[in-house]
Design an enzyme around this catalytic site. Structure first.
Site, PDB file in Angstrom:
ATOM      1  CE  LYS A 168      38.584  45.519  45.209  1.00 13.08           C
ATOM      2  NZ  LYS A 168      39.490  45.406  44.044  1.00 13.08           N
ATOM      3  CB  SER A 200      37.405  46.227  40.898  1.00 10.98           C
ATOM      4  OG  SER A 200      38.628  45.739  41.422  1.00 10.98           O
ATOM      5  CB  SER A 234      41.431  46.945  40.522  1.00 10.86           C
ATOM      6  OG  SER A 234      40.513  46.511  39.568  1.00 10.86           O
TER       7      SER A 234
HETATM    8  N1  GLN Z   1      39.368  46.389  35.203  1.00 12.15           N
HETATM    9  C1  GLN Z   1      40.098  45.163  35.131  1.00 12.15           C
HETATM   10  C2  GLN Z   1      39.151  44.003  35.055  1.00 12.15           C
HETATM   11  O1  GLN Z   1      37.976  44.228  35.044  1.00 12.15           O
HETATM   12  C3  GLN Z   1      41.009  45.051  36.284  1.00 12.15           C
HETATM   13  C4  GLN Z   1      40.352  44.582  37.498  1.00 12.15           C
HETATM   14  C5  GLN Z   1      41.281  44.450  38.648  1.00 12.15           C
HETATM   15  O2  GLN Z   1      42.422  44.924  38.603  1.00 12.15           O
HETATM   16  N2  GLN Z   1      40.825  43.769  39.676  1.00 12.15           N
HETATM   17  O3  GLN Z   1      39.562  42.876  35.008  1.00 12.15           O
END
Ligand code: GLN
Length: 486
Positions: free
Chosen positions: A79, A154, A178
């Protein structure tokens, strides 16, 4: 060799039988990934030179009769919030479009030392803020299972790459879900380890008390192997744990009969019916394996979303202050006279460089930390976080692991939730509790909806009990025939 469905064991067997060399595998994997990428936009950039150099090192070791490591020759995607020396790391942001880090993340160092071959860096929501991968400055990722749908976020690019077969395994990061949510949307395995299990050194910070690096694989075994290779104390991250790392893969022995599993009542409110059906079928399968399933309650769950979005944004507003046009970032070339000052330059750079979601979070986070609001919001959220952790603590006095859905719904259409940030934030309702409590949790495929969309089952375990979590997930995956099922 079918690159798109390879597992780590197959790579090891192929190398041992001299069916292919690591360099041959790396070349075919890169060629395949580059050809397939336009369909999904899962990778932001490839690093062929680094991949081939790593593969050559593996071949040299094999030729010399040396041990080339547990991940010898395994194609890996990383990532783009995890830094790689000499290879651009953009965090899905315009601000870091040209940033080339001078060092490697500890997780990357450990995986490469074990023989892994990094093919490239994967797309993600900007600074890992999002649940659909639509917040990337470099365009959304498409779900390889259904190209008109999001892969989740994400870490959408990493999940999509593993599902599409353009990497055997991948690294993501999980702050509020995420890794698990995109894994469930794409039909692969995704793991959030115990907080501190994997060093965060070189993981670009979003919300430091919640950030985790976690692996993706097409099988539980592959994800477990990746985790055991990169986990463990690291001097460069003072929050990394001293706890010894057992071999998880050595413990995948199918002994799950008699395990007590908890089904949290609160995680079935608001769940889409077909996703619920798959989870209930999964529970029946677990009972057939001899597990004892009982309903439990995690009452503070109802406060998890607001609690998370206060703590995460507070930490983000502080972490993202470093992107100011002076260090790391592209500097805006403002020609407007009233911006010809230091603060004008900051304003122009941050105004142009950050996307809407990052700005929303920086503002929210600054607000909840500001004088007069700190006690009402931030401090309150910290107390709620403790209640959420206590809920789990109490539950684990009664059960060995918790089984739940990962997401209230399967992969949604691209654009469907873009206009409503609140609706998007609710995607994480079942995943953020695990991060807030710092416990290990994962998503394992458990079937598909009538439209063919993957559904993931979540397993949550006690602090540092990744071994128990993997044993259960592996037995479940084998009994249900879910390995590589996307
Ligand atoms: N969807 C969550 C957010 O937008 C989690 C994001 C993540 O785990 N990096 O904060």
């Amino acid at each position: 060799m079918n690159i798109a469905s390879l597992t780590i064991e197959q790579v090891q067997a192929g190398l041992a039988a001299r069916q292919f060399s690591a360099v041959e595998l790396a070349k075919s994997a890169l060629e395949f990934a580059q050809a397939e990428n336009p369909k999904t936009n899962a990778y932001l950039h490839f690093c062929p030179e680094r991949a081939l150099a790593a593969a050559e090192r593996v071949d040299q070791k094999l030729a010399a009769g040396e041990n080339a490591g547990p991940l010898a020759g395994v194609p890996l995607a990383v990532k783009d919030v995890i830094v790689t020396k000499g290879v651009r790391t953009t965090c899905g942001s315009r601000l870091l479009e040209r940033y080339v880090p001078p060092y490697d993340a500890t997780a990357v160092v450990r995986l490469e030392q074990a023989g892994a071959v990094i093919l490239g860096k994967t797309n993600c929501d900007e600074f890992a803020m999002g649940s659909s991968n639509e917040n990337s400055a470099f365009g959304p990722v498409r779900n390889p299972v259904a190209l008109d749908r999001v892969p989740g976020g994400s870490s959408g690019g990493s999940a999509a790459a593993v599902a599409q077969g353009t990497a055997v395994v991948a690294l993501g990061s999980d702050t509020g879900g995420s890794v698990r949510q995109p894994a469930s949307f794409c039909g692969v395995v995704g793991v959030t380890p115990t907080y501190g299990r994997v060093s965060r050194y070189g993981l670009v910070a979003f919300a430091s008390s919640l950030d985790h690096i976690g692996p993706f694989g097409r099988t539980v075994r592959d994800a477990a192997l990746l985790l055991e290779t990169m986990a463990g104390r690291d001097e460069c991250d003072s929050t990394s744990a001293f706890a010894p790392v057992p071999s998880y893969t050595a413990q995948l022995d199918g002994t799950v009969a008699g395990l007590r599993l908890g089904l949290p009542r609160e995680y079935f409110e608001g769940l889409a019916s077909e996703s619920g059906d798959r989870i209930h079928q999964a529970v029946e399968l677990l009972k057939n394996l001899g597990c004892e399933v009982r309903e439990i309650s995690l009452p503070a769950t109802q406060y998890a979303v607001p609690c998370y979005y206060i703590i995460a944004t507070a930490e983000a507003s502080s972490n993202l202050a470093r992107y100011d046009g002076v260090r790391y970032t592209t500097r805006a070339n403002s020609t407007r006279a009233n911006e010809d000052t230091l603060s004008g330059m900051y304003r122009a750079t941050r105004g142009e460089g950050f996307g809407a979601e990052c700005k929303r979070r920086i503002m929210l986070g600054t607000y909840v930390l500001s004088h007069g609001y700190y006690d009402a919001y931030y401090l309150k959220a910290q107390k709620v976080r403790t209640l959420i952790a206590e809920d789990f603590h109490k539950a684990f006095a009664e059960v060995d692991a918790i089984v739940a859905p990962v997401s209230p719904f399967p992969a949604f259409k691209i654009g469907e939730k873009l206009d409503d940030p609140m609706e998007m934030y609710l995607s994480d309702i079942y995943t953020i509790t695990g991060d807030l409590a710092g416990i290990p949790c994962m998503s394992v495929p458990c079937g598909k909806t009538s439209e063919g969309l993957p559904v993931g089952m979540q397993i949550l375990a006690k602090h540092f009990d990744e071994a128990g979590m993997f044993r259960l997930a592996d037995a479940f995956e084998k009994a249900g025939g879910f390995a590589g099922s996307n």
